[in-house]
Each structure stands twice: as C-alpha cells, then as structure tokens.
Design an enzyme around this catalytic site. Structure first.
Site, PDB file in Angstrom:
ATOM      1  N   ILE A 185       0.819  -1.221   0.000  1.00  0.00           N
ATOM      2  CA  ILE A 185       0.000   0.000   0.000  1.00  0.00           C
ATOM      3  C   ILE A 185       0.854   1.274   0.000  1.00  0.00           C
ATOM      4  O   ILE A 185       0.383   2.338  -0.404  1.00  0.00           O
ATOM      5  CB  ILE A 185      -0.963  -0.015   1.218  1.00  0.00           C
ATOM      6  N   ASN A 224      11.954  -8.566   6.844  1.00  0.00           N
ATOM      7  CA  ASN A 224      12.280  -8.039   8.168  1.00  0.00           C
ATOM      8  C   ASN A 224      11.717  -8.941   9.257  1.00  0.00           C
ATOM      9  O   ASN A 224      10.594  -9.421   9.144  1.00  0.00           O
ATOM     10  CB  ASN A 224      11.687  -6.636   8.332  1.00  0.00           C
ATOM     11  N   HIS A 284      12.929  -3.453  11.784  1.00  0.00           N
ATOM     12  CA  HIS A 284      11.988  -2.713  10.917  1.00  0.00           C
ATOM     13  C   HIS A 284      10.747  -3.506  10.515  1.00  0.00           C
ATOM     14  O   HIS A 284      10.065  -3.122   9.570  1.00  0.00           O
ATOM     15  CB  HIS A 284      12.695  -2.176   9.656  1.00  0.00           C
ATOM     16  N   HIS A 311       6.532 -11.773   5.793  1.00  0.00           N
ATOM     17  CA  HIS A 311       6.325 -11.282   4.432  1.00  0.00           C
ATOM     18  C   HIS A 311       7.661 -10.982   3.772  1.00  0.00           C
ATOM     19  O   HIS A 311       8.606 -10.543   4.422  1.00  0.00           O
ATOM     20  CB  HIS A 311       5.426 -10.042   4.413  1.00  0.00           C
ATOM     21  N   HIS A 337       9.261  -8.674   0.794  1.00  0.00           N
ATOM     22  CA  HIS A 337       9.047  -7.560  -0.126  1.00  0.00           C
ATOM     23  C   HIS A 337       9.796  -7.869  -1.433  1.00  0.00           C
ATOM     24  O   HIS A 337      10.981  -8.237  -1.389  1.00  0.00           O
ATOM     25  CB  HIS A 337       9.656  -6.272   0.416  1.00  0.00           C
TER      26      HIS A 337
HETATM   27  P1  5GP Z   1       7.485  -4.402   7.279  1.00  0.00           P
HETATM   28  O1  5GP Z   1       8.061  -3.075   7.703  1.00  0.00           O
HETATM   29  O2  5GP Z   1       6.686  -5.060   8.373  1.00  0.00           O
HETATM   30  O3  5GP Z   1       8.525  -5.304   6.662  1.00  0.00           O
HETATM   31  O4  5GP Z   1       6.512  -4.047   6.077  1.00  0.00           O
HETATM   32  C1  5GP Z   1       5.128  -4.028   6.173  1.00  0.00           C
HETATM   33  C2  5GP Z   1       4.615  -3.523   4.840  1.00  0.00           C
HETATM   34  O5  5GP Z   1       3.219  -3.726   4.796  1.00  0.00           O
HETATM   35  C3  5GP Z   1       4.852  -2.027   4.602  1.00  0.00           C
HETATM   36  O6  5GP Z   1       5.636  -1.850   3.430  1.00  0.00           O
HETATM   37  C4  5GP Z   1       3.448  -1.454   4.464  1.00  0.00           C
HETATM   38  O7  5GP Z   1       3.360  -0.453   3.502  1.00  0.00           O
HETATM   39  C5  5GP Z   1       2.617  -2.672   4.096  1.00  0.00           C
HETATM   40  N1  5GP Z   1       1.247  -2.593   4.552  1.00  0.00           N
HETATM   41  C6  5GP Z   1       0.820  -2.304   5.826  1.00  0.00           C
HETATM   42  N2  5GP Z   1      -0.508  -2.323   5.880  1.00  0.00           N
HETATM   43  C7  5GP Z   1      -0.949  -2.655   4.633  1.00  0.00           C
HETATM   44  C8  5GP Z   1      -2.255  -2.819   4.078  1.00  0.00           C
HETATM   45  O8  5GP Z   1      -3.285  -2.679   4.726  1.00  0.00           O
HETATM   46  N3  5GP Z   1      -2.309  -3.158   2.756  1.00  0.00           N
HETATM   47  C9  5GP Z   1      -1.195  -3.324   1.993  1.00  0.00           C
HETATM   48  N4  5GP Z   1      -1.373  -3.668   0.716  1.00  0.00           N
HETATM   49  N5  5GP Z   1       0.043  -3.172   2.494  1.00  0.00           N
HETATM   50  C10 5GP Z   1       0.165  -2.826   3.795  1.00  0.00           C
END
Ligand code: 5GP
Length: 137
Positions: free
Chosen positions: A31, A86, A92, A99, A101
């Site tokens: 998102i 992460n 982070h 997940h 990326h």
């Molecule tokens: P992290 O920092 O945990 O590795 O990344 C989490 C990712 O999830 C972030 O890049 C953030 O933009 C994405 N994200 C968080 N909430 C949502 C959501 O409701 N929908 C989508 N599509 N992505 C999300």
C-alpha cells in the site's frame, strides 16, 4: 491472538491488489510502495517471523518467489530489485506476519535504500561463530 492486517487481507476482509494466490501463498501490492510494482509475498500460515514458519510454508513461498520476481520485472520493465524480509521491530518489521518484499530498483532515487556498515570477519571468531550456528541447526 487477534488477526494481523495480512491475515485479514488473505480472508478478504480488507481489500488489496492481489497478484497471486495458491494453497499456501498470497501476494499483493504494498500500500506504500518504495517503487511501482512493490509487492508483498506472504505465507497463509500466520507465523510472526521467518524463524517461526513451517518448512512447508517456507518451501511454498520459496517455490513461487522467483516467478513473482520475474513477473514484477516484466510488468514494471525494471530488471533490478531487492528482496527484503524483516524480522522483529528493531529490524523494521511492522506487520507481525511473515512477508517478503519484492522491491523494484528503477533508479537511485526509488526502491530500497540500504545502509551497509560492513565490518571485517576475524578468522578465529568467524570459525567459532560458524561452529555455533551449525551446532544450533
Ligand atoms: P514491514 O516493515 O513489516 O517489513 O513491512 C510491512 C509492509 O506492509 C509495509 O511496506 C506497508 O506499507 C505494508 N502494509 C501495511 N498495511 C498494509 C495494508 O493494509 N495493505 C497493503 N497492501 N500493504 C500494507
């Protein structure tokens, strides 16, 4: 334990731009993309971190990740990318559901920026560390 936002996305309770789904894996657009095509690849298993994920889900994610990378590259026209995964808030992680990326790197301004404070591996401590990790497997 309450569902994370990603479990709710898998269940269809929260909308997303889905790009892939199979029995064990789900993928959708981030998102808040660091670059166009920034995609999240997640196991359906709600493990918080990679170390807690089953071998079966890990294998399922690993099997499809290269194909998703190729698809993102083809769709964006950007062949270079980073895979980021992460674990833990200090590292982070914001959403506590494993997940990966896929972040295209179109140019220096977009995509993932990395600080890489490289040290120098000391042969003795390296040898000890390698033994400790091997023994922990
Ligand atoms: P992290 O920092 O945990 O590795 O990344 C989490 C990712 O999830 C972030 O890049 C953030 O933009 C994405 N994200 C968080 N909430 C949502 C959501 O409701 N929908 C989508 N599509 N992505 C999300």
């Amino acid at each position: 334990m309450s569902d994370t936002i990603f479990t709710r996305i898998i269940k269809g309770e929260i909308p997303c731009h889905k790009v892939y789904e199979d029995d064990r894996v789900f993928a959708f657009l981030d998102i808040s993309p660091l670059a166009p095509g920034h995609t999240l690849v997640i196991p359906k298993e709600p493990a918080p971190t990679l170390g807690e994920l089953s071998d079966e889900s890990a294998a399922a994610v690993g099997r499809v990740l290269p194909r998703l990378c190729r698809a993102v590259a083809q769709a964006t026209g950007v062949k270079d990318c980073n895979i980021l995964q992460n674990n833990g808030a200090p590292a982070h992680q914001v959403v506590m559901h494993v997940h990966f990326h896929i972040i295209p790197k179109p140019d220096a301004a977009q995509g993932l920026g990395i600080q890489w404070p490289a040290g120098k591996l000391d042969p003795d401590s390296g040898s000890m560390m390698a033994q400790r990790i091997t023994a922990a497997l």
